[in-house]
Design a protein around this motif. Structure first.
Motif, mmCIF file in Angstrom:
data_model
loop_
_atom_site.group_PDB
_atom_site.id
_atom_site.type_symbol
_atom_site.label_atom_id
_atom_site.label_comp_id
_atom_site.label_asym_id
_atom_site.label_seq_id
_atom_site.Cartn_x
_atom_site.Cartn_y
_atom_site.Cartn_z
ATOM 1 N N GLU A 12 -1.504 34.337 -5.803
ATOM 2 C CA GLU A 12 -1.798 34.320 -4.807
ATOM 3 C C GLU A 12 -2.922 35.331 -4.121
ATOM 4 O OE1 GLU A 12 -0.325 33.799 0.156
ATOM 5 O OE2 GLU A 12 1.019 33.330 -1.710
ATOM 6 N N GLY A 14 -4.065 38.488 -1.525
ATOM 7 C CA GLY A 14 -4.418 38.721 -0.178
ATOM 8 C C GLY A 14 -4.725 39.853 -0.177
ATOM 9 N N ALA A 67 -7.658 35.254 -1.597
ATOM 10 C CA ALA A 67 -7.663 35.296 0.828
ATOM 11 C C ALA A 67 -9.612 35.876 0.932
ATOM 12 C CB ALA A 67 -7.079 35.944 1.060
ATOM 13 N N ASP A 103 -8.008 30.289 -0.789
ATOM 14 C CA ASP A 103 -6.250 31.290 -0.336
ATOM 15 C C ASP A 103 -6.029 29.011 0.530
ATOM 16 O OD1 ASP A 103 -7.166 32.199 1.683
ATOM 17 O OD2 ASP A 103 -5.611 33.173 2.304
ATOM 18 N N ILE A 104 -7.336 29.491 1.827
ATOM 19 C CA ILE A 104 -6.856 28.848 3.086
ATOM 20 C C ILE A 104 -7.021 26.653 2.334
ATOM 21 C CG2 ILE A 104 -9.285 28.549 3.195
ATOM 22 C CD1 ILE A 104 -6.415 28.463 5.836
ATOM 23 N N SER A 137 -5.348 29.968 9.775
ATOM 24 C CA SER A 137 -3.942 31.454 9.636
ATOM 25 C C SER A 137 -5.311 31.667 9.766
ATOM 26 C CB SER A 137 -4.584 30.706 8.051
ATOM 27 O OG SER A 137 -3.756 32.275 7.437
ATOM 28 N N SER A 263 0.219 31.847 9.316
ATOM 29 C CA SER A 263 0.046 32.907 9.853
ATOM 30 C C SER A 263 0.002 33.724 8.465
ATOM 31 C CB SER A 263 0.408 33.759 9.790
ATOM 32 O OG SER A 263 1.518 33.707 9.847
ATOM 33 N N ASP A 264 -1.321 34.984 8.076
ATOM 34 C CA ASP A 264 -1.101 35.752 6.593
ATOM 35 C C ASP A 264 -0.388 36.298 6.858
ATOM 36 O OD1 ASP A 264 -2.877 36.852 7.745
ATOM 37 O OD2 ASP A 264 -4.851 36.705 7.189
ATOM 38 N N GLU A 265 -0.395 37.424 6.174
ATOM 39 C CA GLU A 265 -0.503 39.043 6.275
ATOM 40 C C GLU A 265 -0.808 39.997 7.243
ATOM 41 O OE1 GLU A 265 -0.893 40.230 2.155
ATOM 42 O OE2 GLU A 265 -0.278 38.951 0.921
#
Length: 326
Positions: A12, A14, A67, A103-104, A137, A263-265
């Motif tokens: 993953e 990001g 991402a 990623d989504i 997200s 939620s992401d980062e």
């Protein structure tokens, strides 16, 4: 057709962190999980090489959930400046096959795998198991994807939900949206972000002649912890905006399998949302639309995207190396 292998590497990637794990392709079980900071590496190849050195063996199948954008086997990671292609990674990392997916889309593919402890239902009835599901997200940027049942599995369809416009329902809300967006585009991606939530909170404080306690760039969490009335108001307004948008997407896709919010980062995540205001925004008085029945879920999982990346490998295997819808 790609021969099935017992293990693969799922990643993953990001804007601030990159995560890797070994995946048992039969049971989708994770092992050797790591969480690296992107800032510690100059490229995805360097991060992968560091991970590979830690493994007892070198799997030759890799799937990366990115991402950012994935277009014609070329990936660009938002926020980190990393760019790479499937063929380059296959050559540089001695991989027999590399799968690239947004990623989504990976998160969407993982929705049927989520365990009860990974989700919290916010209103609605029980979902239909074999109907379309949607996931949205927010955080750094807004993304959304739908999964639809195909044959004996699922296909993910993702667009550019963050580029859709977001308008207010009255003059006061339009004014709040302008301050949340800080003269940026009136898009969902700009207005439904952690940065926008913080700007909304600071504006509501200024309307009451107050300033933020502590660091003005990270003060909302402090205000919510103290149950400050302005922080709670900001959370409720923002939650209603989030709920309206995912409700719109659920109407568009006929998501009778459920709508999922992750939620992401970003600076703020699901914990700053008001479930009640979120559900109110989701339905938003749209009687007769069926939204009152549709379940809304808050999904909290540190491994769902990695599991979705593994499912993308299976899609490749079952379709002769073709890419899942990204």
């Amino acid at each position: 057709m790609i021969p099935r292998r017992r293990t693969a590497i799922a990643g993953e990637v990001g804007p601030t962190h990159v995560r890797f794990a070994l995946i048992d392709m039969d049971e989708l079980r994770l092992d050797h999980f790591v969480n690296f900071r992107c800032g510690d590496f100059t490229s995805i190849e360097q991060a992968l090489a560091s991970y590979l050195r830690s493994l007892p063996a070198h799997p030759d199948v890799l799937s990366l959930a990115v991402a950012g954008t994935v277009d014609n086997d070329r990936a660009s990671v938002l926020g980190s400046g990393w760019h790479f292609t499937r063929r380059h990674l296959e050559s540089a990392m001695s991989m027999r096959h590399v799968t690239l997916i947004r990623d989504i889309s990976a998160m969407a593919l993982a929705l049927p795998l989520l365990e009860p402890h990974e989700i919290e239902q916010v209103g609605g009835e029980a979902p239909f198991i074999d109907r379309p599901k949607i996931v949205m997200s927010f955080g750094h940027f807004l993304e959304a994807a739908t999964i639809i049942p195909v044959d004996d599995g699922w296909m993910a369809l993702a667009g550019a939900a963050g580029e859709m416009s977001l308008g207010g329902v009255d003059a006061d809300e339009i004014e709040l949206l302008k301050h949340a967006g800080a003269d940026g585009p009136m898009s969902a991606g700009n207005l439904l972000s952690s940065e926008a939530l913080q700007k909304l909170y600071l504006h509501l404080l200024s309307r009451k002649g107050r300033v933020a306690d502590g660091d003005p760039h990270d003060s909302l969490a402090t205000g919510l912890a103290k149950q400050d009335a302005v922080a709670v108001e900001a959370s409720q307004i923002f939650s209603a905006w989030i709920g309206r948008r995912i409700g719109d997407l659920a109407l568009l896709t006929g998501a009778e399998g459920g709508a999922y919010l992750v939620s992401d980062e970003g600076r703020y995540g699901l914990d700053v949302l008001s479930p009640h205001a979120l559900r109110q925004g989701f339905e938003a008085g749209r009687t007769g639309s069926g939204l009152a029945r549709l379940p809304l879920f808050l999904a909290r999982s540190t491994t769902a995207v990695l599991r979705g990346a593994a499912l993308a490998i299976q899609f490749d295997e079952d379709h002769g190396g073709g890419q899942p819808a990204a």
